[in-house]
Design a protein around this motif. Structure first.
Motif, PDB file in Angstrom:
ATOM      1  N   GLY A  88       7.424 -28.616  43.055  1.00 33.40           N
ATOM      2  CA  GLY A  88       7.197 -27.598  43.697  1.00 33.40           C
ATOM      3  C   GLY A  88       8.838 -26.725  43.736  1.00 33.40           C
ATOM      4  N   ILE A  89       9.983 -27.588  43.685  1.00 28.88           N
ATOM      5  CA  ILE A  89      11.216 -26.723  44.092  1.00 28.88           C
ATOM      6  C   ILE A  89      11.500 -25.924  43.769  1.00 28.88           C
ATOM      7  N   ARG A  90      12.375 -24.829  44.062  1.00 29.11           N
ATOM      8  CA  ARG A  90      12.514 -23.863  43.054  1.00 29.11           C
ATOM      9  C   ARG A  90      14.271 -23.432  43.294  1.00 29.11           C
ATOM     10  N   ILE A  91      14.165 -22.902  41.996  1.00 28.25           N
ATOM     11  CA  ILE A  91      15.532 -23.151  41.708  1.00 28.25           C
ATOM     12  C   ILE A  91      16.059 -21.771  40.893  1.00 28.25           C
ATOM     13  N   MET A  92      17.290 -20.886  41.891  1.00 34.01           N
ATOM     14  CA  MET A  92      17.721 -19.597  41.000  1.00 34.01           C
ATOM     15  C   MET A  92      18.942 -20.157  40.342  1.00 34.01           C
ATOM     16  N   GLU A  93      19.806 -21.036  40.529  1.00 34.40           N
ATOM     17  CA  GLU A  93      21.016 -21.128  39.682  1.00 34.40           C
ATOM     18  C   GLU A  93      20.922 -21.030  38.671  1.00 34.40           C
ATOM     19  N   PRO A  94      22.217 -20.085  37.412  1.00 33.94           N
ATOM     20  CA  PRO A  94      22.446 -19.760  36.378  1.00 33.94           C
ATOM     21  C   PRO A  94      22.334 -21.381  35.511  1.00 33.94           C
ATOM     22  N   ALA A  95      22.561 -21.713  36.290  1.00 34.58           N
ATOM     23  CA  ALA A  95      23.036 -23.502  35.496  1.00 34.58           C
ATOM     24  C   ALA A  95      21.724 -23.924  34.929  1.00 34.58           C
ATOM     25  N   ILE A  96      20.903 -23.466  35.303  1.00 33.68           N
ATOM     26  CA  ILE A  96      19.404 -24.299  34.404  1.00 33.68           C
ATOM     27  C   ILE A  96      19.055 -23.559  33.861  1.00 33.68           C
ATOM     28  N   ASP A  97      19.948 -22.628  32.780  1.00 30.70           N
ATOM     29  CA  ASP A  97      18.823 -21.451  31.600  1.00 30.70           C
ATOM     30  C   ASP A  97      18.728 -22.382  30.090  1.00 30.70           C
ATOM     31  N   LEU A  98      20.390 -23.340  30.315  1.00 27.87           N
ATOM     32  CA  LEU A  98      20.281 -23.888  29.318  1.00 27.87           C
ATOM     33  C   LEU A  98      19.215 -25.220  28.954  1.00 27.87           C
ATOM     34  N   GLY A  99      18.402 -25.704  29.951  1.00 24.61           N
ATOM     35  CA  GLY A  99      17.587 -26.200  30.088  1.00 24.61           C
ATOM     36  C   GLY A  99      16.113 -25.576  29.759  1.00 24.61           C
ATOM     37  N   ILE A 100      16.203 -24.165  31.056  1.00 26.00           N
ATOM     38  CA  ILE A 100      14.353 -23.707  30.390  1.00 26.00           C
ATOM     39  C   ILE A 100      14.688 -23.090  28.486  1.00 26.00           C
ATOM     40  N   ALA A 101      16.217 -22.482  28.020  1.00 26.13           N
ATOM     41  CA  ALA A 101      15.884 -22.672  27.004  1.00 26.13           C
ATOM     42  C   ALA A 101      15.103 -23.227  26.148  1.00 26.13           C
ATOM     43  N   LEU A 102      15.905 -24.940  26.260  1.00 26.31           N
ATOM     44  CA  LEU A 102      15.129 -26.123  24.869  1.00 26.31           C
ATOM     45  C   LEU A 102      14.289 -26.218  26.277  1.00 26.31           C
ATOM     46  N   ALA A 103      13.968 -26.480  26.413  1.00 27.11           N
ATOM     47  CA  ALA A 103      12.315 -26.516  27.204  1.00 27.11           C
ATOM     48  C   ALA A 103      11.384 -25.800  25.842  1.00 27.11           C
ATOM     49  N   VAL A 104      12.220 -24.841  26.451  1.00 29.92           N
ATOM     50  CA  VAL A 104      10.562 -23.320  25.239  1.00 29.92           C
ATOM     51  C   VAL A 104      11.062 -23.742  23.985  1.00 29.92           C
ATOM     52  N   VAL A 105      12.006 -24.144  23.203  1.00 22.67           N
ATOM     53  CA  VAL A 105      12.215 -23.897  22.198  1.00 22.67           C
ATOM     54  C   VAL A 105      11.912 -26.015  21.635  1.00 22.67           C
ATOM     55  N   SER A 106      11.536 -26.578  22.375  1.00 18.41           N
ATOM     56  CA  SER A 106      10.703 -27.765  22.656  1.00 18.41           C
ATOM     57  C   SER A 106       9.203 -28.494  22.510  1.00 18.41           C
ATOM     58  N   SER A 107       8.649 -26.824  23.279  1.00 19.94           N
ATOM     59  CA  SER A 107       7.767 -26.980  23.545  1.00 19.94           C
ATOM     60  C   SER A 107       7.086 -26.050  22.096  1.00 19.94           C
ATOM     61  N   PHE A 108       7.818 -24.789  21.769  1.00 18.04           N
ATOM     62  CA  PHE A 108       7.203 -23.991  20.628  1.00 18.04           C
ATOM     63  C   PHE A 108       7.687 -24.456  18.985  1.00 18.04           C
ATOM     64  N   LYS A 109       8.181 -25.655  19.041  1.00 16.10           N
ATOM     65  CA  LYS A 109       7.988 -26.780  17.602  1.00 16.10           C
ATOM     66  C   LYS A 109       7.428 -27.640  18.076  1.00 16.10           C
ATOM     67  N   ASN A 110       6.898 -28.233  18.979  1.00 19.76           N
ATOM     68  CA  ASN A 110       6.559 -29.387  19.489  1.00 19.76           C
ATOM     69  C   ASN A 110       7.326 -30.560  19.373  1.00 19.76           C
ATOM     70  N   LYS A 111       8.237 -30.337  19.963  1.00 23.35           N
ATOM     71  CA  LYS A 111       9.345 -31.349  19.264  1.00 23.35           C
ATOM     72  C   LYS A 111      10.151 -32.005  20.472  1.00 23.35           C
ATOM     73  N   VAL A 112       9.703 -33.359  20.684  1.00 22.22           N
ATOM     74  CA  VAL A 112       9.965 -34.500  21.790  1.00 22.22           C
ATOM     75  C   VAL A 112      11.858 -34.064  21.845  1.00 22.22           C
ATOM     76  N   ILE A 113      11.939 -34.221  23.246  1.00 17.55           N
ATOM     77  CA  ILE A 113      13.777 -33.783  23.581  1.00 17.55           C
ATOM     78  C   ILE A 113      13.457 -35.702  24.315  1.00 17.55           C
ATOM     79  N   ASP A 114      14.698 -36.318  24.176  1.00 15.52           N
ATOM     80  CA  ASP A 114      15.231 -37.514  24.627  1.00 15.52           C
ATOM     81  C   ASP A 114      14.816 -37.491  26.353  1.00 15.52           C
ATOM     82  N   SER A 115      14.026 -38.523  26.514  1.00 18.45           N
ATOM     83  CA  SER A 115      13.988 -38.249  27.997  1.00 18.45           C
ATOM     84  C   SER A 115      15.211 -38.719  28.639  1.00 18.45           C
ATOM     85  N   ARG A 116      16.381 -38.956  28.340  1.00 17.78           N
ATOM     86  CA  ARG A 116      17.909 -40.064  28.987  1.00 17.78           C
ATOM     87  C   ARG A 116      18.723 -38.599  28.597  1.00 17.78           C
TER      88      ARG A 116
END
Length: 461
Positions: free
Chosen positions: A367-395
């Protein structure tokens, strides 16, 4: 003193702009339908404070002081014995300061200030808690949840500003809490409590008391449905510090954010957890935000955001599914909607992903709100992971700003971010290649520098 003449003035509820007639749009803040009619007193106590032909209100002329002659002492700050609050205040409560605490109803403003009063009272400070909303018994019931109090805390149920001013001048406390500013009224102002004139007059009187008597004053402000403190924006300009209490009232955590602070940084936040006995400090918010992170689930990646000088690790979740409608749906929770659309367009253009016929949902977990551009790469990788249904290492953790060309740009305070990831047990960190040189001395975590989003996606393969 001659009695003032009553006149009608229109005030803007957003910025405090005054006008002799009603206007649809405020010339000051350009907001629509914000003018309200109130009765003002001219020629009374507040009128004619200064006249070039006479002395100012009978006061002596102040003597200017050189900067080198002003001394600062350790006693100028009082610790609240709450590390999170002291962090947001810039190291403690400053004598002679006026602090505004705003937040939604039921978020915990009164609970926080009661705990602060309790800690200050046990440190030997004289504290006066003034309530215009609750009776003494109601405050007692509320205080029993927080813990035991000693005799240094005094309670006063009153909303007449004249009586409150007399009490403060007579008792000379170290700290005063006004709960809330919207319930206070001044006898010289004919408007109802909570109006623009009353709020501004009450804040002006409290400001004079804080500076003149060298006492710290907290005032509680209600928040409107737009998320701003009720009353004119000039209220925030008059006080020294503005703190906003954020968070879902149905969730357990609360975030105290400094919006304005004349005695410290405005980027710091304090994290609290609401319990049955009051607010508990969360000294490690990263671990708190990552609790409950799903295992072996696609579309989930951890990023690091800086809140002032504090690195905070949060989980970004993305869900990409085929759309059954002609126009795909996009929805975000906790981050900028337009920024996510931009990143999806970059993935389509630079990586060739067919996302035009897919619904995409992005959520910042907790529920936290973050507007920092530094999370851009994380958003992109999360979208790719969900689109390809590929699990990202939890670590694995990713951070970096993404440009329109698909490049991964550098971010600030990279060493603190990587150290926080290492402390919480992450083994791999994807960062911009331009920042890799500055963290090469950090051992115990694998750091991978990437120049483009394509390189970051290739690391996941």
């Amino acid at each position: 003193m001659a009695k003032g003449k009553n006149t009608t003035i229109f005030f803007c509820q957003s910025c405090g702009y005054e006008s002799s007639k009603w206007m649809g749009q405020c010339p000051g803040c350009r907001q629509w339908n914000t003018f309200v009619e109130e009765t003002a007193v001219t020629g009374g106590r507040m009128a004619g404070v200064y006249d070039k032909n006479r002395k100012s209100a009978g006061r002596e002329r102040p003597a200017p002081a050189a900067l080198s002659e002003i001394s600062l002492e350790e006693e100028d700050r009082m610790t609240t014995r709450m590390q999170e609050l002291d962090r947001v205040l810039g190291g403690g409560l400053v004598r002679g300061s006026l602090t505004l605490v705003g937040g939604d109803p039921g978020i915990g403003k009164s609970t926080l200030l009661l705990q602060v009063c309790r800690n200050l009272a046990f440190d030997g400070r004289e504290v006066l808690y003034v309530s215009g909303e609750e009776s003494l018994k109601q405050i007692k019931i509320h205080a029993n949840r927080v813990g035991e109090f000693n005799g240094n805390l005094k309670l006063l149920c009153e909303n007449g500003l004249g009586l409150i001013e007399e009490t403060i001048r007579h008792s000379q406390p170290d700290v005063v809490v006004i709960d809330s500013i919207q319930t206070m009224f001044h006898e010289d102002v004919s408007s109802a409590p909570g109006s623009v004139s009353q709020v501004r007059e009450a804040t002006g009187v409290l400001l004079q008391l804080a500076k003149g008597l060298n006492i710290a004053v907290f005032i509680v402000g209600h928040v409107t449905k737009e998320g701003t403190v009720a009353g004119p924006r000039v209220l925030e300009h008059m006080v020294d510090t503005v703190l906003y209490f954020e968070g879902d009232r149905h969730a357990s955590y609360r975030i105290l954010r400094g919006v304005k602070n004349r005695f410290g940084s405005t980027n710091e936040i304090g994290v609290f957890e609401m319990e049955s006995s009051g607010l508990k400090e969360v000294l490690n918010p990263s671990e708190f935000m990552l609790s409950g992170k799903p295992e072996e689930a696609s579309g989930s990646v951890v990023v690091c955001s800086m809140e002032g000088t504090r690195p905070m690790l949060v989980e970004i979740q993305a869900l990409v599914s085929h759309s059954s409608f002609g126009i795909p749906r996009r929805q975000t929770i906790g981050t900028d909607f337009n920024r996510v659309n931009l990143l999806i367009a970059v993935l389509e253009k630079r990586l060739g992903l067919s996302l035009g016929n897919c619904d995409a949902y992005v959520n910042i977990a907790g529920g936290i709100r973050i507007m920092e551009p530094a999370i851009d790469l994380g958003i992109a990788l999360a979208v790719v992971s969900s689109f390809k249904n590929k699990v990202i290492d939890s670590r694995l953790i990713a951070m970096g700003e993404v440009g329109l060309s698909g490049e991964v740009r550098g971010i600030s305070m990279i060493q603190a971010r990587v150290q926080e990831a290492k402390k919480l047990g992450f083994s791999t960190c994807i960062i911009p290649s331009v920042c890799a040189e500055s963290v090469k001395e950090i051992s115990g975590i694998k750091v991978i520098g990437v120049k483009t989003v394509a390189e970051a996606v290739a690391v996941l393969s």
